[in-house]
Design a protein around this motif. Structure first.
Motif, mmCIF file in Angstrom:
data_model
loop_
_atom_site.group_PDB
_atom_site.id
_atom_site.type_symbol
_atom_site.label_atom_id
_atom_site.label_comp_id
_atom_site.label_asym_id
_atom_site.label_seq_id
_atom_site.Cartn_x
_atom_site.Cartn_y
_atom_site.Cartn_z
ATOM 1 N N ASP A 37 14.203 16.541 5.053
ATOM 2 C CA ASP A 37 13.482 15.597 4.200
ATOM 3 C C ASP A 37 12.638 14.628 5.034
ATOM 4 O O ASP A 37 11.498 14.311 4.684
ATOM 5 C CB ASP A 37 14.466 14.801 3.336
ATOM 6 N N GLN A 38 13.214 14.160 6.140
ATOM 7 C CA GLN A 38 12.475 13.239 7.025
ATOM 8 C C GLN A 38 11.234 13.915 7.566
ATOM 9 O O GLN A 38 10.160 13.305 7.634
ATOM 10 C CB GLN A 38 13.393 12.768 8.171
ATOM 11 N N LYS A 39 11.353 15.178 7.944
ATOM 12 C CA LYS A 39 10.203 15.906 8.496
ATOM 13 C C LYS A 39 9.108 16.052 7.436
ATOM 14 O O LYS A 39 7.905 15.929 7.747
ATOM 15 C CB LYS A 39 10.651 17.271 9.010
ATOM 16 N N SER A 40 9.511 16.294 6.208
ATOM 17 C CA SER A 40 8.545 16.409 5.119
ATOM 18 C C SER A 40 7.786 15.093 4.927
ATOM 19 O O SER A 40 6.552 15.088 4.785
ATOM 20 C CB SER A 40 9.265 16.808 3.838
ATOM 21 N N VAL A 41 8.512 13.997 4.948
ATOM 22 C CA VAL A 41 7.861 12.683 4.815
ATOM 23 C C VAL A 41 6.963 12.430 6.022
ATOM 24 O O VAL A 41 5.825 11.974 5.879
ATOM 25 C CB VAL A 41 8.917 11.560 4.661
ATOM 26 N N TRP A 42 7.475 12.740 7.205
ATOM 27 C CA TRP A 42 6.675 12.524 8.423
ATOM 28 C C TRP A 42 5.384 13.350 8.367
ATOM 29 O O TRP A 42 4.311 12.844 8.715
ATOM 30 C CB TRP A 42 7.467 12.889 9.685
ATOM 31 N N MET A 61 5.318 4.647 2.249
ATOM 32 C CA MET A 61 5.683 5.858 2.998
ATOM 33 C C MET A 61 6.329 5.513 4.340
ATOM 34 O O MET A 61 7.289 6.180 4.750
ATOM 35 C CB MET A 61 4.447 6.733 3.213
ATOM 36 N N MET A 62 5.821 4.491 5.015
ATOM 37 C CA MET A 62 6.421 4.110 6.302
ATOM 38 C C MET A 62 7.834 3.552 6.080
ATOM 39 O O MET A 62 8.722 3.770 6.906
ATOM 40 C CB MET A 62 5.532 3.087 7.020
ATOM 41 N N ASN A 63 8.041 2.859 4.970
ATOM 42 C CA ASN A 63 9.375 2.362 4.635
ATOM 43 C C ASN A 63 10.326 3.522 4.363
ATOM 44 O O ASN A 63 11.475 3.531 4.838
ATOM 45 C CB ASN A 63 9.296 1.428 3.429
ATOM 46 N N VAL A 64 9.870 4.513 3.612
ATOM 47 C CA VAL A 64 10.696 5.691 3.339
ATOM 48 C C VAL A 64 11.038 6.404 4.648
ATOM 49 O O VAL A 64 12.200 6.785 4.883
ATOM 50 C CB VAL A 64 9.983 6.648 2.362
ATOM 51 N N LEU A 65 10.037 6.556 5.509
ATOM 52 C CA LEU A 65 10.274 7.207 6.798
ATOM 53 C C LEU A 65 11.302 6.424 7.614
ATOM 54 O O LEU A 65 12.218 7.007 8.204
ATOM 55 C CB LEU A 65 8.953 7.335 7.567
ATOM 56 N N GLY A 66 11.177 5.116 7.645
ATOM 57 C CA GLY A 66 12.136 4.277 8.370
ATOM 58 C C GLY A 66 13.540 4.395 7.793
ATOM 59 O O GLY A 66 14.529 4.417 8.533
ATOM 60 N N ASN A 67 13.632 4.492 6.476
ATOM 61 C CA ASN A 67 14.946 4.648 5.847
ATOM 62 C C ASN A 67 15.581 5.982 6.212
ATOM 63 O O ASN A 67 16.793 6.071 6.406
ATOM 64 C CB ASN A 67 14.833 4.496 4.326
ATOM 65 N N GLY A 95 -2.986 10.381 8.613
ATOM 66 C CA GLY A 95 -3.444 9.627 9.772
ATOM 67 C C GLY A 95 -2.737 8.292 9.943
ATOM 68 O O GLY A 95 -3.195 7.444 10.697
ATOM 69 N N TRP A 96 -1.595 8.124 9.276
ATOM 70 C CA TRP A 96 -0.865 6.863 9.353
ATOM 71 C C TRP A 96 0.145 6.843 10.495
ATOM 72 O O TRP A 96 0.748 5.820 10.778
ATOM 73 C CB TRP A 96 -0.130 6.581 8.036
ATOM 74 N N TYR A 97 0.374 7.989 11.119
ATOM 75 C CA TYR A 97 1.352 8.090 12.213
ATOM 76 C C TYR A 97 0.813 9.101 13.216
ATOM 77 O O TYR A 97 1.372 10.185 13.393
ATOM 78 C CB TYR A 97 2.696 8.547 11.665
ATOM 79 N N PRO A 98 -0.284 8.729 13.886
ATOM 80 C CA PRO A 98 -0.886 9.690 14.817
ATOM 81 C C PRO A 98 -0.041 9.840 16.087
ATOM 82 O O PRO A 98 0.556 8.870 16.557
ATOM 83 C CB PRO A 98 -2.237 9.058 15.138
ATOM 84 N N THR A 125 0.831 -1.204 0.000
ATOM 85 C CA THR A 125 0.000 0.000 0.000
ATOM 86 C C THR A 125 0.869 1.259 0.000
ATOM 87 O O THR A 125 2.081 1.199 0.249
ATOM 88 C CB THR A 125 -0.907 0.025 1.244
ATOM 89 N N ASP A 126 0.220 2.379 -0.261
ATOM 90 C CA ASP A 126 0.924 3.659 -0.162
ATOM 91 C C ASP A 126 1.477 3.850 1.246
ATOM 92 O O ASP A 126 2.582 4.359 1.436
ATOM 93 C CB ASP A 126 -0.007 4.815 -0.507
ATOM 94 N N LYS A 127 0.693 3.428 2.229
ATOM 95 C CA LYS A 127 1.136 3.544 3.619
ATOM 96 C C LYS A 127 2.409 2.734 3.833
ATOM 97 O O LYS A 127 3.355 3.217 4.468
ATOM 98 C CB LYS A 127 0.042 3.056 4.577
ATOM 99 N N ASP A 128 2.457 1.509 3.317
ATOM 100 C CA ASP A 128 3.650 0.672 3.455
ATOM 101 C C ASP A 128 4.874 1.373 2.869
ATOM 102 O O ASP A 128 5.956 1.384 3.466
ATOM 103 C CB ASP A 128 3.463 -0.670 2.743
#
Length: 91
Positions: free
Chosen positions: A53-58, A13-19, A65-68, A8-11
Motif C-alpha cells: 500500500d505504501q508503494k502504491s501511495v509513493w 498525500m504526503m500525510n498518508v505516505l508519512g502515516n 512530481g511531489w517526491y522526486p 492541498t492534495d499534496k499535503d
C-alpha cells in the motif's frame, strides 16, 4: 492567517505516505518483539500488505512530481547489497 491555510492534495498525500512509514516501523517492531509465532506471522503479513500500500501511495506521489528522486547508480546499488549482506552487528 492560520484560518486561511489551504490543505492541498499534496499535503494529504504526503500525510498518508508519512502515516504508512510510521505504521511500517511500528509493525516491524511488533513483529520483532512477538514471542508467539502465530502473532509474529500475522504482523509480518500485515507488514507486507502495508509495504504494498505504501508503494502504491509513493508511486502516486512520485508520478505527480511531489517526491522526486534521482535514479540509483549501479555502484550505489552494489554498495547497498554489500552493506546489508554483512552479518548482523558488523555494519
Amino acid at each position: 492567517m492560520y484560518g486561511n491555510t489551504q490543505i492541498t492534495d499534496k499535503d494529504i498525500m504526503m500525510n498518508v505516505l508519512g502515516n504508512y512509514k510510521l505504521a511500517i516501523e511500528m509493525l516491524s517492531h511488533a513483529a520483532v518483539e512477538s514471542a508467539n509465532e502465530s502473532i509474529r506471522r500475522e504482523y509480518i503479513n500485515i507488514l507486507n500488505s502495508a509495504f504494498e500500500d505504501q508503494k502504491s501511495v509513493w508511486n502516486s506521489v512520485n508520478q505527480r512530481g511531489w517526491y522526486p528522486v534521482k535514479p540509483a547508480q549501479p555502484q550505489d546499488i552494489q554498495e547497498a547489497r554489500n552493506k546489508f549482506r554483512q552479518p548482523v552487528g558488523m555494519m
